[in-house]
Design an enzyme around this catalytic site. Structure first.
Site, short mmCIF file in Angstrom:
data_model
loop_
_atom_site.label_atom_id
_atom_site.label_comp_id
_atom_site.label_asym_id
_atom_site.label_seq_id
_atom_site.Cartn_x
_atom_site.Cartn_y
_atom_site.Cartn_z
N THR A 1 -6.53 -0.02 8.31
CA THR A 1 -7.89 -0.53 8.36
C THR A 1 -8.23 -0.83 9.82
O THR A 1 -7.34 -0.97 10.66
CB THR A 1 -8.03 -1.83 7.55
N ASP B 1 -13.97 -4.18 8.30
CA ASP B 1 -14.92 -5.19 8.76
C ASP B 1 -15.62 -4.67 10.00
O ASP B 1 -15.13 -3.74 10.64
CB ASP B 1 -14.20 -6.52 9.06
N ARG C 1 14.08 -5.11 4.81
CA ARG C 1 12.99 -6.06 5.12
C ARG C 1 11.75 -5.84 4.26
O ARG C 1 10.64 -6.19 4.67
CB ARG C 1 12.58 -5.97 6.60
N ARG D 1 0.83 -1.20 0.00
CA ARG D 1 0.00 0.00 0.00
C ARG D 1 0.88 1.27 0.00
O ARG D 1 0.51 2.28 -0.59
CB ARG D 1 -0.95 -0.02 1.19
N GLU E 1 -7.82 -1.69 15.94
CA GLU E 1 -6.72 -1.87 14.98
C GLU E 1 -5.53 -2.31 15.82
O GLU E 1 -5.74 -2.78 16.94
CB GLU E 1 -6.49 -0.60 14.14
N MET E 2 -4.31 -2.18 15.33
CA MET E 2 -3.22 -2.81 16.07
C MET E 2 -1.95 -1.98 16.25
O MET E 2 -0.94 -2.51 16.72
CB MET E 2 -2.86 -4.15 15.40
N GLU E 3 -1.96 -0.71 15.90
CA GLU E 3 -0.69 0.05 15.88
C GLU E 3 -0.68 1.41 16.58
O GLU E 3 0.36 1.88 17.02
CB GLU E 3 -0.25 0.29 14.42
N VAL F 1 -2.29 5.43 8.10
CA VAL F 1 -3.51 5.14 7.35
C VAL F 1 -3.67 3.62 7.35
O VAL F 1 -2.80 2.91 6.86
CB VAL F 1 -3.48 5.69 5.89
N1 HPA Z 1 -8.79 -6.46 14.65
C1 HPA Z 1 -7.62 -5.85 14.62
N2 HPA Z 1 -7.20 -5.12 13.63
C2 HPA Z 1 -8.00 -4.99 12.56
C3 HPA Z 1 -9.24 -5.59 12.52
C4 HPA Z 1 -9.65 -6.35 13.62
O1 HPA Z 1 -10.75 -6.92 13.64
N3 HPA Z 1 -9.79 -5.28 11.33
C5 HPA Z 1 -8.91 -4.51 10.67
N4 HPA Z 1 -7.83 -4.31 11.42
#
Ligand code: HPA
Length: 238
Positions: free
Chosen positions: A96, A209, A49, A30, A184-186, A94
């Protein structure tokens, strides 16, 4: 900080190779897409990497884009090295997110004003309580203005930076009782690094989602155009 740290263990770019603002998707492909679609004179400045980083121009303004990888440890490394050793001033993630708020649907935008976390990143600061990682107000304001101008549907608020994508306890939804919008995770690690180093950060996410509407299906093409909108928001405020 001093250039003796450059190149870093994870970035091979030279001093001055990055613009003051770096747009950070999680996914290297991306990052490449953003550089090739939106930037003129884009030059590859990092590929350690496969975490590709490009610097070019958007509407005449110098801007960089580099991937963060997934999760707080990865974001922690790249954002720290950019802020501390490459003189980067602003990082705009940026990404998801999974929506947990009932008003959010696939393709909507979430502007992460604050980032709660089930992770331990802030423990390193030895604070006598719970630190609250927040975005830079100016960047939040500019993102809101850009979304309004572009007529996009968005919500501003708290997000959850989870250390688990596959969570055995399915605990993310617990956070909705505190009004948390999406997971999200960051971002929490990014906001911590920005605070610790006196820099600015923001996370803009597109809902990929939904926990509330799992039946909501978007085609990959629809999602791609929604992600494109989010990238344009980030580039406008860069
Ligand atoms: N969990 C964590 N991170 C994500 C998710 C999720 O369901 N969807 C998009 N990024």
């Amino acid at each position: 900080m001093s250039s003796k740290n450059i190149p870093t263990p994870h970035i091979e770019a030279k001093q001055g190779d990055f613009a003051p603002t770096v747009i950070m998707p999680g996914d290297p492909q991306r990052a490449e897409f953003i550089a090739k679609t939106y930037l003129t004179d884009a030059r590859l400045v990092n590929n350690v990497r496969g975490i590709c980083g490009y610097t070019g121009y958007y509407k005449g303004k110098r801007v960089s884009v580099m991937a963060s990888g997934m999760g707080q440890p990865s974001m922690g490394i790249y954002s720290y090295e950019l802020f501390a050793f490459y003189d980067v001033k602003n990082i705009i993630r940026v990404g998801t997110c999974g929506a947990m708020d009932k008003d959010l649907h696939a393709r909507d935008i979430v502007i992460g004003m604050g980032a709660c976390t089930n992770g331990n990143y802030a423990a390193q600061y030895n604070l006598p309580g719970t630190y609250c990682p927040i975005a830079d107000f100016n960047l939040v304001k500019k993102a809101v203005e850009a979304c309004d101008k572009m007529g996009l549907k968005y919500k501003v608020g708290n997000i959850l930076s989870s250390d688990m994508f596959y969570d055995d306890a399915s605990s993310a939804l617990e956070w909705t009782k505190m009004g948390v919008l999406a997971v999200e995770m960051e971002s929490a690690a990014l906001y911590c690094n920005a605070a610790r180093l006196g820099k600015s950060a923001l996370c803009i996410c597109t809902v990929s989602d939904s926990f509330v509407y799992p039946q909501e299906n978007t085609t990959s093409e629809e999602r791609r155009s929604a992600f494109t909108k989010m990238m344009e928001v980030a580039l406008e405020i860069a």
